[in-house]
Design a protein around this motif. Structure first.
Motif, short mmCIF file in Angstrom:
data_model
loop_
_atom_site.label_atom_id
_atom_site.label_comp_id
_atom_site.label_asym_id
_atom_site.label_seq_id
_atom_site.Cartn_x
_atom_site.Cartn_y
_atom_site.Cartn_z
N HIS A 1 -6.27 -10.90 3.35
CA HIS A 1 -5.64 -12.15 2.95
C HIS A 1 -4.16 -12.08 3.29
O HIS A 1 -3.48 -11.09 2.99
CB HIS A 1 -5.82 -12.37 1.45
N PRO A 2 -3.59 -13.10 3.94
CA PRO A 2 -2.20 -12.99 4.44
C PRO A 2 -1.13 -13.03 3.37
O PRO A 2 -0.04 -12.48 3.57
CB PRO A 2 -2.08 -14.19 5.38
N VAL A 3 -1.38 -13.67 2.22
CA VAL A 3 -0.33 -13.83 1.22
C VAL A 3 0.13 -12.48 0.65
O VAL A 3 1.34 -12.24 0.52
CB VAL A 3 -0.77 -14.79 0.11
N PRO A 4 -0.77 -11.56 0.25
CA PRO A 4 -0.28 -10.25 -0.23
C PRO A 4 0.53 -9.50 0.81
O PRO A 4 1.51 -8.82 0.46
CB PRO A 4 -1.57 -9.50 -0.60
N ILE A 5 0.15 -9.62 2.08
CA ILE A 5 0.91 -8.94 3.14
C ILE A 5 2.30 -9.55 3.26
O ILE A 5 3.31 -8.84 3.38
CB ILE A 5 0.15 -9.03 4.47
N ALA A 6 2.36 -10.89 3.25
CA ALA A 6 3.67 -11.55 3.34
C ALA A 6 4.54 -11.22 2.13
O ALA A 6 5.76 -11.04 2.27
CB ALA A 6 3.47 -13.06 3.46
N THR A 7 3.95 -11.12 0.95
CA THR A 7 4.72 -10.79 -0.25
C THR A 7 5.28 -9.37 -0.17
O THR A 7 6.46 -9.13 -0.48
CB THR A 7 3.84 -10.95 -1.49
N ALA A 8 4.44 -8.41 0.23
CA ALA A 8 4.90 -7.03 0.34
C ALA A 8 5.97 -6.89 1.43
O ALA A 8 6.96 -6.17 1.26
CB ALA A 8 3.72 -6.11 0.63
N ALA A 9 5.78 -7.59 2.55
CA ALA A 9 6.77 -7.52 3.63
C ALA A 9 8.10 -8.14 3.20
O ALA A 9 9.17 -7.61 3.52
CB ALA A 9 6.23 -8.22 4.87
N ALA B 1 11.78 -14.40 -7.66
CA ALA B 1 11.55 -15.34 -6.56
C ALA B 1 10.76 -16.55 -7.00
O ALA B 1 10.70 -17.54 -6.26
CB ALA B 1 10.83 -14.63 -5.42
N GLY B 2 10.13 -16.49 -8.18
CA GLY B 2 9.37 -17.63 -8.67
C GLY B 2 8.02 -17.79 -8.00
O GLY B 2 7.52 -18.91 -7.87
N VAL B 3 7.40 -16.69 -7.54
CA VAL B 3 6.08 -16.74 -6.91
C VAL B 3 5.14 -15.83 -7.68
O VAL B 3 5.56 -14.90 -8.39
CB VAL B 3 6.15 -16.31 -5.43
N ASP B 4 3.85 -16.09 -7.53
CA ASP B 4 2.84 -15.26 -8.17
C ASP B 4 2.73 -13.92 -7.45
O ASP B 4 2.95 -13.83 -6.23
CB ASP B 4 1.49 -15.97 -8.17
N LEU B 5 2.37 -12.90 -8.21
CA LEU B 5 2.16 -11.57 -7.65
C LEU B 5 0.68 -11.39 -7.38
O LEU B 5 -0.11 -11.21 -8.31
CB LEU B 5 2.67 -10.48 -8.60
N PRO B 6 0.23 -11.45 -6.11
CA PRO B 6 -1.19 -11.22 -5.83
C PRO B 6 -1.54 -9.76 -6.06
O PRO B 6 -0.77 -8.86 -5.69
CB PRO B 6 -1.34 -11.61 -4.35
N PRO B 7 -2.68 -9.46 -6.68
CA PRO B 7 -3.02 -8.06 -7.00
C PRO B 7 -3.04 -7.13 -5.80
O PRO B 7 -2.56 -5.99 -5.91
CB PRO B 7 -4.41 -8.19 -7.65
N PRO B 8 -3.56 -7.55 -4.61
CA PRO B 8 -3.56 -6.59 -3.48
C PRO B 8 -2.19 -6.29 -2.90
O PRO B 8 -2.10 -5.47 -1.99
CB PRO B 8 -4.46 -7.28 -2.44
N ALA B 9 -1.14 -6.95 -3.36
CA ALA B 9 0.19 -6.73 -2.77
C ALA B 9 0.65 -5.29 -2.96
O ALA B 9 1.34 -4.73 -2.09
CB ALA B 9 1.21 -7.70 -3.37
N HIS B 10 0.30 -4.66 -4.09
CA HIS B 10 0.67 -3.25 -4.31
C HIS B 10 0.01 -2.34 -3.27
O HIS B 10 0.64 -1.40 -2.77
CB HIS B 10 0.27 -2.81 -5.72
N LEU B 11 -1.25 -2.62 -2.91
CA LEU B 11 -1.92 -1.81 -1.89
C LEU B 11 -1.30 -2.03 -0.52
O LEU B 11 -1.13 -1.08 0.25
CB LEU B 11 -3.41 -2.16 -1.86
N ARG B 12 -0.99 -3.29 -0.19
CA ARG B 12 -0.36 -3.56 1.11
C ARG B 12 1.02 -2.91 1.17
O ARG B 12 1.43 -2.41 2.23
CB ARG B 12 -0.23 -5.07 1.32
N LEU B 13 1.75 -2.88 0.06
CA LEU B 13 3.07 -2.23 0.03
C LEU B 13 2.92 -0.73 0.27
O LEU B 13 3.70 -0.13 1.02
CB LEU B 13 3.74 -2.51 -1.31
N LYS B 14 1.93 -0.11 -0.34
CA LYS B 14 1.70 1.32 -0.15
C LYS B 14 1.35 1.63 1.30
O LYS B 14 1.85 2.61 1.88
CB LYS B 14 0.57 1.77 -1.09
N GLU B 15 0.50 0.80 1.92
CA GLU B 15 0.13 1.04 3.32
C GLU B 15 1.31 0.86 4.26
O GLU B 15 1.48 1.62 5.22
CB GLU B 15 -1.00 0.08 3.70
#
Length: 415
Positions: A221-229, A254-268
């Motif tokens: 899903h692109p949103v968690p990747i964009a959030t982590a980036a 930032a006023g945006v929701d934190l998608p749960p997979p964002a932590h995994l995308r940040l780690k990768e």
């Protein structure tokens, strides 16, 4: 003005022509009976020839819009005004809504789905005109659930036979960052956390391109990747006061929701950056970790082509893996991890560990193991006809010949 003739009701001859709401009426002055209805000029052709047309025969008066259609059109128009869309977008969305309500598939749907149908028409129109609009934005404006909105959107696309282009990753990142509240001074955002929009967008796009080149985008899903980036880009622009800020607080500011997979995308992403940092000569003397590597993201992105090739040895990993597949080495039922372990990387880390080849995360950390093949019943083996089905674990052996391997390796060679 008096008119000739007599009233059919009372027989009175006092007939007058009266203008009622700008419509001419022939009325009996004695009993009030209306003998003739008003006449109304409506079409341009009739106006040119100065001919009057009865109101019941006027253009468009026989077809009255239903309340549901009127309410839906107003909803589409209001949504277009809120999104500040051009007038041509509004006309196209209204036409889609009118066509959809005429189809039997949308006659008996619930009122909630009919309310979402207008939003789907606006969403389709924006996508067709390459206007960056996400499904989450429309759902937030309509207070709708995304799964229900998606079902109505798929039905609309199928029933009308619409061709809807996909939104590019660059447009989605731009749209996602436009909703951030980090670009204007507010009471909730500290001054060191404010950032220039253009700088953050440029750095975020570089990290997203890096994620795309390292298989982190495929199937995700692109949103968690964009959030982590965006989080890494925001930290790297002013690492001093921002390194101690976690991802959850960044999303709140930032006023945006934190998608749960964002932590995994940040780690990768951090693992990829650490592997690249190990190949920079001026960083080898530093003991970098997942926090300190953020300070050097600008240098890593500037030399990312060279660093990816040297840190993950893409050519060496692909060459050896393709050669093994072409020669039929290894068990077909062995998991992808076993094939990965047979592809040593040419690059070494600072601590002497062998770096992995650049492969999709699903091959590096598979969630499910492949099931072993069922034992064959004793007896003579059946004759091979060439029509037998090929299992997923054996399909790789049939993809390339040695000539194709060399041609594929040459096409994938780094510039």
């Amino acid at each position: 003005m008096a008119a000739q003739g007599r009233c059919p009701e009372c027989g009175s001859g006092s007939l007058v022509e009266d203008a009622h709401y700008a419509q001419q009426q022939l009325v009996c002055a004695a009993c009030g009976c209306v003998l003739a209805e008003g006449l109304l000029t409506t079409t341009y052709t009739d106006e040119e020839h100065l001919r009057e047309v009865a109101y019941s025969q006027s253009t468009g008066q026989k077809e009255q819009l239903s309340r549901c259609l009127q309410r839906g059109i107003r909803r589409v128009q209001d949504l277009c005004k809120v999104l500040k869309l051009p007038a041509v977008f509004e006309e196209t969305a209204v036409s889609y809504f009118q066509r959809a309500l005429q189809l039997p598939a949308f006659h008996l749907v619930s009122l909630e789905k009919k309310e979402l149908l207008g939003g789907c028409c606006v969403f389709v129109t924006c996508r067709q005109h390459n206007w960056p609009l996400t499904m989450g934005t429309v759902c937030s404006l309509l207070y709708a659930k995304q799964d229900l909105f998606a079902s109505v959107y798929l039905s609309l696309q199928k029933e009308l036979g619409l061709s809807v282009p996909a939104l590019s990753l660059a447009d989605l990142v731009t749209t996602h960052l436009n909703s951030f509240r980090l670009f204007q001074p507010t009471a909730n955002v500290p001054t060191p956390f404010l950032e220039d929009k253009e700088k953050l967008l440029a750095r975020t796009m570089g990290i997203v391109e890096l994620a795309s080149e390292t298989w982190l985008v495929t199937g995700r899903h692109p949103v968690p990747i964009a959030t982590a980036a965006a989080f890494l880009a925001w930290q790297s622009l002013q690492p001093g006061p921002r390194l101690s800020c976690p991802l959850a607080r960044f999303c709140r500011l930032a006023g945006v929701d934190l998608p749960p997979p964002a932590h995994l995308r940040l780690k990768e992403l951090l693992e990829i950056l650490l592997g690249m940092a190990s190949q920079l000569s001026w960083l080898r003397s530093f003991d970098l970790d997942k926090k300190t590597v953020v300070k050097h993201i600008g240098d890593l992105l500037q030399h990312r082509v060279f660093l990816l090739k040297k840190a993950f040895s893409q050519q060496a990993g692909e060459e050896q893996q393709d050669t093994a597949l072409g020669q039929g080495q290894g068990s077909p039922s062995s998991p992808p991890v076993a094939q990965e372990q047979r592809c040593p990387s040419a690059g070494k880390g600072r601590h002497g560990s062998t770096l992995r080849p650049l492969l999709p995360p699903c091959l590096i950390h598979p969630r499910k193991r492949l099931r072993p093949a069922a034992p064959r019943a004793p007896g003579p083996a059946p004759a091979l006809t060439g029509d037998e089905p090929i299992s997923d674990s054996e399909i790789e052996q049939y993809l390339r010949s040695p000539e194709e391997i060399r041609a594929f390796r040459k096409a994938k060679a780094w510039p």
